[in-house]
Design a protein around this motif. Structure first.
Motif, short mmCIF file in Angstrom:
data_model
loop_
_atom_site.label_atom_id
_atom_site.label_comp_id
_atom_site.label_asym_id
_atom_site.label_seq_id
_atom_site.Cartn_x
_atom_site.Cartn_y
_atom_site.Cartn_z
N GLN A 16 0.83 -1.21 0.00
CA GLN A 16 0.00 0.00 0.00
C GLN A 16 0.86 1.26 0.00
N THR A 17 1.70 1.38 0.99
CA THR A 17 2.66 2.48 1.08
C THR A 17 4.01 1.83 1.25
N TYR A 18 4.77 1.77 0.18
CA TYR A 18 6.06 1.08 0.21
C TYR A 18 7.00 1.73 1.21
N ALA A 19 7.54 0.93 2.09
CA ALA A 19 8.50 1.39 3.09
C ALA A 19 9.76 0.55 2.94
N PRO A 20 10.76 1.04 2.23
CA PRO A 20 11.94 0.22 1.94
C PRO A 20 12.71 -0.22 3.18
N ALA A 21 12.57 0.47 4.29
CA ALA A 21 13.33 0.13 5.49
C ALA A 21 12.50 -0.62 6.52
N ILE A 22 11.37 -1.22 6.11
CA ILE A 22 10.46 -1.86 7.07
C ILE A 22 11.14 -2.96 7.88
N VAL A 23 11.96 -3.76 7.24
CA VAL A 23 12.61 -4.86 7.97
C VAL A 23 13.65 -4.30 8.94
N GLU A 24 14.48 -3.39 8.47
CA GLU A 24 15.50 -2.80 9.33
C GLU A 24 14.86 -2.06 10.51
#
Length: 58
Positions: A16-24
């Motif tokens: 929906q809202t891409y968050a490239p740092a979600i895992v980190e």
């Protein structure tokens, strides 16, 4: 909150809202929970063991 509630595994849908740092960011949050004493490393180890036990053995 999920780990404090006893969850062993988190699943992310990052569309929906891409968050490239979600895992980190999530790993940082878990580390902060350990440092704050809200969860223990032993609790994480227990979760890893339970998830690992579900994996197929080859």
């Amino acid at each position: 909150m999920a780990f404090e509630a006893g969850l062993d595994l988190l699943v992310f849908a990052n569309q929906q809202t891409y968050a490239p740092a979600i895992v980190e960011d999530t790993v940082d949050n878990v580390v902060n929970l350990v440092h704050a004493g809200r969860i223990t490393e032993a609790r994480i180890d227990q979760s890893v063991a339970r998830v690992d036990a579900l994996r197929p053995k080859s």
